[in-house]
Design a protein around this motif. Structure first.
Motif, PDB file in Angstrom:
ATOM      1  N   UNK A 168       1.025  -1.501  -0.016  1.00 33.03           N
ATOM      2  CA  UNK A 168      -0.477  -0.515  -0.117  1.00 33.03           C
ATOM      3  C   UNK A 168       1.220   1.205  -0.443  1.00 33.03           C
ATOM      4  N   UNK A 169       0.990   1.885  -1.117  1.00 32.36           N
ATOM      5  CA  UNK A 169       1.490   3.387  -1.458  1.00 32.36           C
ATOM      6  C   UNK A 169       0.814   5.013  -1.235  1.00 32.36           C
ATOM      7  N   UNK A 170       1.139   5.586  -1.133  1.00 31.92           N
ATOM      8  CA  UNK A 170       0.135   6.595  -0.808  1.00 31.92           C
ATOM      9  C   UNK A 170       0.819   7.509  -1.182  1.00 31.92           C
ATOM     10  N   UNK A 171       0.157   8.820  -1.500  1.00 28.85           N
ATOM     11  CA  UNK A 171       0.855  10.623  -1.949  1.00 28.85           C
ATOM     12  C   UNK A 171       0.413  12.055  -0.643  1.00 28.85           C
ATOM     13  N   UNK A 172       1.355  11.863   0.417  1.00 30.86           N
ATOM     14  CA  UNK A 172       0.734  12.617   1.025  1.00 30.86           C
ATOM     15  C   UNK A 172       0.920  14.147   0.952  1.00 30.86           C
ATOM     16  N   UNK A 173      -0.333  14.497   0.801  1.00 29.56           N
ATOM     17  CA  UNK A 173      -0.168  15.893   0.407  1.00 29.56           C
ATOM     18  C   UNK A 173       0.380  17.452   1.214  1.00 29.56           C
ATOM     19  N   UNK A 174      -0.194  16.398   2.804  1.00 30.38           N
ATOM     20  CA  UNK A 174       0.420  17.366   3.612  1.00 30.38           C
ATOM     21  C   UNK A 174       1.624  17.921   3.890  1.00 30.38           C
ATOM     22  N   UNK A 175       2.549  16.937   3.817  1.00 31.77           N
ATOM     23  CA  UNK A 175       4.706  16.181   3.735  1.00 31.77           C
ATOM     24  C   UNK A 175       4.281  16.279   2.281  1.00 31.77           C
ATOM     25  N   UNK A 176       3.871  16.054   0.810  1.00 37.61           N
ATOM     26  CA  UNK A 176       4.148  16.492  -0.102  1.00 37.61           C
ATOM     27  C   UNK A 176       4.982  15.081  -0.875  1.00 37.61           C
ATOM     28  N   UNK A 177       4.796  14.260  -0.264  1.00 38.56           N
ATOM     29  CA  UNK A 177       5.384  12.976  -0.303  1.00 38.56           C
ATOM     30  C   UNK A 177       4.685  11.311  -0.414  1.00 38.56           C
ATOM     31  N   UNK A 229       4.305   8.012   0.370  1.00 40.14           N
ATOM     32  CA  UNK A 229       4.661   6.848   1.769  1.00 40.14           C
ATOM     33  C   UNK A 229       3.889   5.328   1.866  1.00 40.14           C
ATOM     34  N   UNK A 230       4.810   4.622   2.773  1.00 37.01           N
ATOM     35  CA  UNK A 230       3.902   3.243   2.268  1.00 37.01           C
ATOM     36  C   UNK A 230       3.803   2.980   3.662  1.00 37.01           C
ATOM     37  N   UNK A 231       2.671   2.005   3.488  1.00 37.78           N
ATOM     38  CA  UNK A 231       2.068   2.060   4.844  1.00 37.78           C
ATOM     39  C   UNK A 231       2.227  -0.005   5.170  1.00 37.78           C
TER      40      UNK A 231
END
Length: 407
Positions: free
Chosen positions: A86-95, A97-99
């Motif tokens: 599971x991979x996400x793009x975090x808009x708060x940190x503009x990066x 992440x892997x869950x």
């Protein structure tokens, strides 16, 4: 006598009191309220600071404080064939992440599970055998929904949408729209009753003021020659991850599910009045284009990638109910969209508040763009690199990273 013009030391007065202040001086209730406003990624990093902060994550009162935060910057859950993480793009940190803690309840490790809808802090997955699983990607908690007890084998599933509400506690529902035009039905799962409701039929809207659009009687596959001389099929061939491309809105008490028909028209299903209608086409059936629908700010908008003459454009459209026509509300700068000319690209999009996350895929290129509809700012996102490998995704689903969202 000389007068000193020096400012007061920052350690004096109120500043001295502030510098001596520590979060440890807060009682549990105030500490949890402060922590609840942290971005989710920051909170998880800070739980390693001390045991007291870490224990807040499991506190019922902390989760209640989190639920009072009106909104959080969205995460985008990425989808790709054979993606086993599971991979996400975090808009708060503009990066990216892997869950690591999301484990879906699969009886057989060979059975695939694909995300099909999301709302609030929850994501709905569909198993290969047809059952649904709802999970919180942040906490990893999952729950498998009861079987449908309805034969979908001979029914075409057009839409899978999800909506969440929060009164005293959070609840959600999942809506399925299936059948062939004009014979459509819908079925609803309500988490409050933990069961599927009986299916209900949708009738065509026969109001005299209904929209004058293309008849669905000719909603068959059309073959034609493109400018390059290749045979093109007009029937919309969605990628597996977005084959149920659909959204739900709630306006003036009317719940409406929108989905794309096989020929690319937008179908609106009013669940409240139990009727449906089709919107007029944006482009003629013989045009080459890629289309998707998203929900932004409580309204349905269409994203369209098309070629005309020697140029490529990517535009966002909204339907004007009063004037019964489509109106353009945003357009990708020509310098960005022209890169996709002749690439036979496909777009898969998802909305989040006033932003649209766009996946552009072709055999040659793979790009992710974030469009801000308020400022008409288009930003190409950085490539996702994990363990030195560049990851490529086909689509995404938007959700708010909420610790308190329960299944």
């Amino acid at each position: 006598m000389e007068h000193s013009l020096k400012r007061k030391s920052p350690e004096s007065g109120d500043n001295l009191l502030f510098n001596r202040f520590s979060l440890d001086d807060l009682n549990e209730d105030l500490l949890e309220r402060v922590l609840s406003w942290l971005p989710t990624s920051s909170f998880f990093r800070l739980t390693s600071v001390c045991k007291r902060w870490k224990s807040a994550a499991a506190s019922v009162s902390f989760k209640l404080a989190c639920s009072h935060v009106p909104s959080r910057d969205p995460w985008f859950l990425m989808v790709a064939p054979n993606l086993n993480q599971s991979i996400v793009f975090d808009t708060a940190e503009n990066s990216w992440k892997r869950l690591n803690h999301l484990h879906l309840p699969l009886e057989d490790s060979n059975i695939s599970c694909m995300p099909v809808a999301a709302s609030g802090g929850l994501v709905c997955y569909r198993k290969l055998l047809g059952n649904f699983v709802v999970c919180n990607p942040v906490t990893g908690s999952c729950s498998e929904l009861p079987p449908l007890h309805f034969a979908l084998e001979n029914q075409s599933l057009n839409a899978v949408v999800m909506s969440t509400t929060f009164n005293d506690q959070m609840s959600y529902k999942i809506v399925l729209v299936f059948g062939e035009l004009p014979n459509l039905l819908f079925k609803v799962y309500n988490s409050g009753s933990s069961c599927w409701e009986d299916e209900a039929a949708l009738r065509r809207n026969v109001d005299d003021n209904s929209m004058d659009c293309d008849s669905t009687d000719d909603d068959n596959v059309v073959y034609f020659l493109s400018k390059a001389g290749t045979v093109v099929v007009s029937s919309m061939q969605r990628s597996p991850s977005k084959q149920y491309s659909s959204v739900i809105t709630n306006k003036d008490g009317q719940e409406i599910v929108y989905f794309l028909s096989s020929s690319g028209t937008v179908v609106a299903c009013n669940l409240t009045s139990r009727c449906f209608l089709e919107y007029p086409r944006l482009l003629p059936v013989f045009s080459e284009y890629s289309i998707d629908i998203v929900e932004c700010g409580g309204e349905m908008v269409v994203v369209l990638l098309s070629e005309f003459l020697e140029s490529t454009s990517l535009r966002v459209w909204k339907y004007d109910e009063a004037n019964r026509c489509w109106q353009q509300i945003a357009a990708m700068p020509a310098a960005m969209s022209q890169e996709w000319y002749g690439k036979k690209a496909d777009i898969n999009c998802v909305g989040a508040s006033g932003r649209i996350f766009i996946c552009l895929n072709s055999p040659e290129l793979c790009t992710y763009v974030l469009c801000d509809l308020v400022t008409n700012k288009w930003t190409e996102l950085p490539k996702c690199c994990l363990n030195g490998e560049v990851m490529e995704f086909m689509s995404a689903f938007s959700f708010e990273p909420r610790i308190e969202a329960s299944v």
